[in-house]
Enzyme design. Structure first.
Site: not given
Ligand code: NAD
Length: 277
Positions: A154, A167, A171
């Site tokens: 991230s 977090y 990351k």
């Molecule tokens: N959305 C953003 O702007 C953003 C920005 C930077 C990084 N990220 C990263 O991208 C990744 C995906 O995030 P997203 O935005 O799609 O979120 P989201 O909540 O839409 O999807 C994430 C999925 O991961 C699952 N999950 C969470 N903890 C878990 C665990 N311990 N074991 C198995 N599954 C688990 C959740 O149930 C969910 O279905 C994450 O690592 C997040 O930190 C997202």
């Protein structure tokens, strides 16, 4: 005609029941990969397996928390037993559990390290021996077969973000793991890269309205979402003018799963619409 780029490849994607992970699983499946799907609970993971099967693809779900003891062996084991190989691993599962540092509990800090850093470490460690064995066989046959690791980081991990001491630490550490495995696994022809997202529109980044949304993680109700003025400010700061879609996020990950990235390893690419923090 669409030429599938990942025909016959076997891909493992954590947290692929929703959001970005789901889009990654679907993208890889559309390109011909067989996918090991995972999410915390059975329902979203199984739904994505059904979606992939609906596209004519092949997938299996290994549900449960990536942070559970024994998960890594179950996950990697499923790829080997069900599909007989392992070509792509995307460490995507995660969530945010924010507080300013003075309010952050040990449990909160540890939970972020567990899901974003320890879990990817264990999955990659579990994959090490099968990858070594496959690579040795391929080398003996005179074949160069590239495998792909994509760790999801991230902009918070690269530049910091107020409220995200845990977090962002996790990351950032994932970048260290990425660069080290690039060096350990080059001899096995594994490309190990990191995609760091800026603002991608998922439930984690939805606008906080009167009633703040929560997600349930292992019995904890965790508040998610971003204050609307912050989202408006980010949209102004993003040169491309808006947050990304989960599909656009998945496309960035796909670049590092495709043969076009065979000579790129140990890199961090920001998929953030040009955002520089
Ligand atoms: N959305 C953003 O702007 C953003 C920005 C930077 C990084 N990220 C990263 O991208 C990744 C995906 O995030 P997203 O935005 O799609 O979120 P989201 O909540 O839409 O999807 C994430 C999925 O991961 C699952 N999950 C969470 N903890 C878990 C665990 N311990 N074991 C198995 N599954 C688990 C959740 O149930 C969910 O279905 C994450 O690592 C997040 O930190 C997202």
């Amino acid at each position: 005609m669409h030429m599938a780029r990942l025909q016959g490849k076997i891909a493992l994607v954590t947290g692929s029941g929703r959001g970005i992970g789901r889009s990654i699983a679907l993208k890889l499946a559309r390109e011909g990969a067989k996918v090991v799907v995972n999410d915390l609970d059975a329902e979203p993971g199984d739904a994505v397996v059904a979606e992939i099967e609906g596209l004519g693809g092949d997938a299996v779900a290994v549900n449960g928390s990536v942070a559970e003891a024994g998960f890594a062996d179950r996950f990697v084991g499923a790829a080997l037993e069900r599909f007989g190989g392992l070509d792509i691993i995307v460490n995507n599962a995660g969530y945010t559990w924010d507080s300013t540092i003075q309010k952050m509990t040990d449990e909160q800090f540890q939970a972020m390290l567990d899901v974003h850093l320890v879990a990817p470490f264990r999955i990659l460690r579990a994959a090490a021996e099968p990858i070594r064995v496959f690579a040795k066989q391929e080398a003996e046959q005179g074949r160069e077969v590239f495998r792909k690791i994509v760790n999801i980081s991230s902009i918070a991990g690269l530049y910091g973000n107020a409220g995200q001491a845990s977090y962002s630490s996790a990351k950032a550490s994932l970048v260290g793991l990425t660069r080290t495995l690039c060096k350990e696994w080059g001899r096995y022809k594994v490309n190990v890269n990191c995609v760091a997202f800026g603002l991608i529109n998922t439930r984690l980044t939805q606008p906080i309205e009167a009633q703040q949304k929560t997600i349930d993680v292992a019995g904890h109700e965790i508040k998610v979402g971003v204050q609307p003025p912050m989202l408006e400010m980010m949209a102004r700061m993003i040169p491309l003018g808006r947050g990304g879609t989960p599909e656009e996020a998945a496309d960035a990950v796909y670049l590092f799963c495709s043969p076009e990235s065979n000579y790129i390893s140990g890199q961090v690419v920001v998929a953030g619409g040009g955002l520089i923090v």
